[in-house]
Design an enzyme around this catalytic site. Structure first.
Site, short mmCIF file in Angstrom:
data_model
loop_
_atom_site.label_atom_id
_atom_site.label_comp_id
_atom_site.label_asym_id
_atom_site.label_seq_id
_atom_site.Cartn_x
_atom_site.Cartn_y
_atom_site.Cartn_z
N GLU A 268 0.84 -1.19 0.00
CA GLU A 268 0.00 0.00 0.00
C GLU A 268 0.88 1.25 0.00
OE1 GLU A 268 -2.67 -0.38 3.34
OE2 GLU A 268 -3.60 -2.18 2.50
N HIS A 291 -7.74 1.26 1.96
CA HIS A 291 -7.67 0.78 3.34
C HIS A 291 -8.47 1.69 4.28
CE1 HIS A 291 -5.04 -1.80 6.19
NE2 HIS A 291 -6.21 -1.57 6.73
#
Ligand code: NAI
Length: 410
Positions: A268, A291
């Site tokens: 990420e 997220h």
């Protein structure tokens, strides 16, 4: 309830814009010396702020490493107003008798709601239709669009989030099956699948809610995805490494899966400035979110309340229930008694020295609690004694070799 120093002398430093709900909890409990910072502080300013702090609250951007913990000489407890605790050197905190608290389940409902929303959107083919409209298209059609009512939702990991998802899904008329490595009590009309393969074969939508463990890393690889019913959907809001993303992309390309919603990724971006790279970006039928499964205002409020309440309970009462790095003790109230807290290195002889102090003093012990882990022991003793007597006892306890910290609550 009083502590060995007045509550107004307990300095609380809250960093990174911790929710107002935390401040309210501290105020309601009588704590008034609260320093609230909207952002994470640069290291030198952080050291200055925490040098005389008794309680420090932070989120994920502040690194409370070993050096920072040593700098905070008066530190009693740390609150991570988030889920993770990697930003704190837990061993150093432990060795200095500083319990660390967090809020592992305050955002459960937020994740569950997102998953339910995604299940509905995927079944209705909204992601593709939405993308087409943005490009000027107009595919007005019922092709491939279904209600979720009557469909089967397969939940992998039937814990805090998984069970909430199940309850909400049933309210929408879905059939719920689940798979967990532990035997779990089924809520509502949910039922346990025989095993993971059975769940994959029977579900119209599979949603993952397992923790990151060696066992769950890559648990949905090409072989497992191939066992999912043809044309079903997959949702992952658990951890990024649970699903093999390349295998998922291949299954979407071949039409084996009709859609997916993914909130967590093996890699990420670290900040807004970094580009999000993923083979899933090319698919209109995939909902991609950065997220944010647990990121709601309600979750922030709940986190503020939960962590502040744990810190107050420790400061007022000595309870360490749910501390991540400390022997856990859930203590009753102690009306009419003074409470002495003694934290010591877990070495032979300390307990008998503690008992000697009390047997020689002649004061009445009303209650005693002991919890140890490999390295430290935590003893809580409630006594009928005046403030002066109690303080004298605390001083004697503090003089026992191996003592890390003592406190008096009365
Ligand atoms: P939990 O600990 O309450 O539940 C996890 C469940 O998975 C337990 O029942 C456990 O027995 C089960 N489990 C463990 N290993 C398994 C395996 N190999 N196969 C099947 N079941 C297994 O955790 P909770 O709070 O429900 O969280 C679930 C996941 O959601 C975690 O990975 C957490 O990190 C993630 N999460 C993601 C958020 C987001 O923003 N997307 C926010 C909050 C949590």
């Amino acid at each position: 309830m009083k502590t060995s120093f007045p509550k107004k002398d307990i300095k609380i430093v809250l960093l990174e814009g911790i929710h107002q709900s935390a401040i309210e909890v501290f105020h309601d409990a009588g704590y008034t010396w609260i320093e609230h910072h909207d952002k994470a502080l640069p290291r030198d300013e952080l050291f200055k702020a925490i040098a005389d702090a008794h309680i420090v609250g932070l989120r994920s951007r502040t690194q409370l490493d070993a050096e920072a913990i040593v700098q905070a000489r008066r530190l009693l407890a740390v609150g991570c107003f988030c889920i993770g605790t990697n930003q704190v050197d837990l061993d150093q905190a432990h060795d200095r008798a500083v319990p660390v608290f967090n809020a592992p389940y305050s955002n459960t409902r937020s994740v569950a709601e997102l998953v339910i929303a995604e299940a509905i959107l995927l079944m209705r083919r909204v992601p593709e239709r939405n993308a087409e409209c943005h490009r000027g298209g107009w595919s007005k059609s019922a092709d491939g669009s279904f209600e979720v009512r009557g469909k089967t939702l397969g939940i992998v990991g039937y814990g805090h989030i998984g069970t909430q998802v199940g309850v909400l899904a049933e309210a929408l008329g879905m059939h719920v099956i689940y798979h967990d490595i532990e035997a779990k009590l089924a809520l509502g009309n949910a039922s346990a699948a025989r095993d993971l393969d059975d769940l994959l074969a029977r579900s119209d939508i599979v949603t993952l809610h397992v923790p990151a463990t060696p066992q769950t890393a890559g648990m949905l690889g090409a072989a497992q995805i191939a066992r999912i019913r043809h044309g079903a959907m997959l949702i992952n809001a658990s951890r990024g490494n649970v699903v093999d993303i390349d295998a998922l992309a291949a299954a979407l390309k071949s039409g084996q899966l009709a859609g997916a919603a993914v909130d967590v990724f093996p890699k990420e971006p670290k900040s807004r400035d970094e580009e999000f790279a993923s083979p899933l970006r090319e698919f209109d039928n995939v909902i991609l979110t950065p997220h944010v499964g647990g990121s709601t205002q309600e979750a922030q409020l709940n986190i503020g309340t939960e962590v502040a309440a744990k810190l107050v309970r420790y400061s007022d009462n000595g309870s360490t229930l749910s501390a991540v790095n400390f022997p856990e003790v859930s203590l009753p109230e102690h009306p009419g008694s003074s409470r002495l807290l003694h934290i010591h290195h877990n070495v032979p002889g300390v307990l008998s020295r503690i008992n000697d102090v009390f047997s020689q003093s002649g004061v009445n012990i009303n209650g005693q609690h002991l919890q140890t882990d490999g390295k430290i022991g935590y003893v809580v003793i409630d006594v009928s004694a005046s403030e002066t007597q109690s303080e004298a006892l605390r001083e004697q306890l503090a003089a026992i070799p191996g003592t890390v910290r003592t406190r008096l609550l009365y």
